[in-house]
Scaffold this motif. Structure first.
Motif, short mmCIF file in Angstrom:
data_model
loop_
_atom_site.label_atom_id
_atom_site.label_comp_id
_atom_site.label_asym_id
_atom_site.label_seq_id
_atom_site.Cartn_x
_atom_site.Cartn_y
_atom_site.Cartn_z
N UNK A 1 -24.43 -18.61 28.45
CA UNK A 1 -24.19 -20.04 28.44
C UNK A 1 -24.87 -20.65 29.67
N UNK B 1 -24.27 -23.28 24.85
CA UNK B 1 -24.48 -21.92 24.36
C UNK B 1 -25.98 -21.68 24.21
N UNK C 1 -22.69 -12.92 25.51
CA UNK C 1 -23.06 -14.33 25.35
C UNK C 1 -23.73 -14.82 26.63
N UNK D 1 -21.30 -27.25 29.41
CA UNK D 1 -21.71 -25.94 28.91
C UNK D 1 -22.62 -26.08 27.70
#
Lengths: 112, 114
Positions: free
Chosen positions: B35, B45, B33, B43
């Motif tokens: 971020x 994504x 992932x 945060x």
């Protein structure tokens, strides 16, 4: 869409006192909640996680209970230490591919 | 403790320049992932992969951002033309396969766009 709300931006406490950091969420999925702690210039580290309703989960003196009836997952500790000073994030798994949706974070400052 | 490696730790670019950062996930973790954590600690994504395949990405990633996780090489996130608003901490996380797998974060690459 999914969201996580942390109402306190900054919490300042004296060492030895109890603390509760609030976290509420909204989701159309079955909720899976996390608390991450981030010390200055470090990676976020997992503190607690839960998907089980009304079951307390504990780690390193911190504890939280997922309450689906109130969509909450508040973080608590009975006696804070100086080393607990950090950013605390509540997060939730969102959607089919495990991405995390984070709250805005709460900075905990513990004074001597 | 997390064993996700991110390089470089700090990156300074001028507006319009390319900015590239790398991530080596924990051994055995097929899911990666990215971020973005902005100056207000919020945060966002960006994208995630399972092995070399994109699982999900946001619109921002589709336009100026490119990312890949080639076999036997570090994953990378590249901003084609940096903007001041891209200044942030870019965090890479990896996890095992399956629902509810815990994500382990690296220390991040702090990008400053002048």
């Amino acid at each position: 869409g999914d969201s996580v709300t942390q109402t306190e931006g900054l919490v300042t406490l004296t060492k030895g006192l109890p603390v509760m950091l609030n976290c509420t969420y909204q989701t159309t999925y079955s909720p899976f909640l996390f608390w991450y702690v981030q010390h200055l210039n470090e990676a976020p580290k997992l503190l607690l996680k839960s998907s089980t309703d009304n079951k307390r989960t504990e780690h390193q003196g911190f504890y939280a209970t997922l309450h689906k009836s109130s969509s909450s997952f508040h973080l608590q500790k009975s006696s804070v230490q100086l080393s607990d000073s950090a950013l605390y994030f509540c997060a939730m798994l969102s959607g089919s591919f495990n991405k995390l949706t984070f709250g805005a974070g709460t900075r905990l400052a513990v004074c001597p | 403790n997390s064993k996700v490696i991110q390089t470089p730790r700090y990156l300074v670019k001028g507006q319009g320049q390319k900015a590239k950062m790398r991530c080596i996930p924990e051994k055995g973790h097929p899911v990666v992932f990215w971020y973005q954590q902005n100056k207000n600690n919020e945060f966002k994504f960006l994208i995630n992969f399972q092995n070399q395949e994109v699982l999900q990405q946001i619109d921002m990633t589709e336009k100026r951002f490119s990312a890949e996780c080639p076999s036997n090489s570090p994953c990378s996130l590249e901003i084609q033309s940096s903007e001041a608003g891209d200044s942030a901490l870019y965090l890479c996380a990896s996890s095992g396969q399956g629902a509810y797998a815990e994500q382990f974060f690296g220390p991040g690459t702090r990008l400053t766009v002048l």
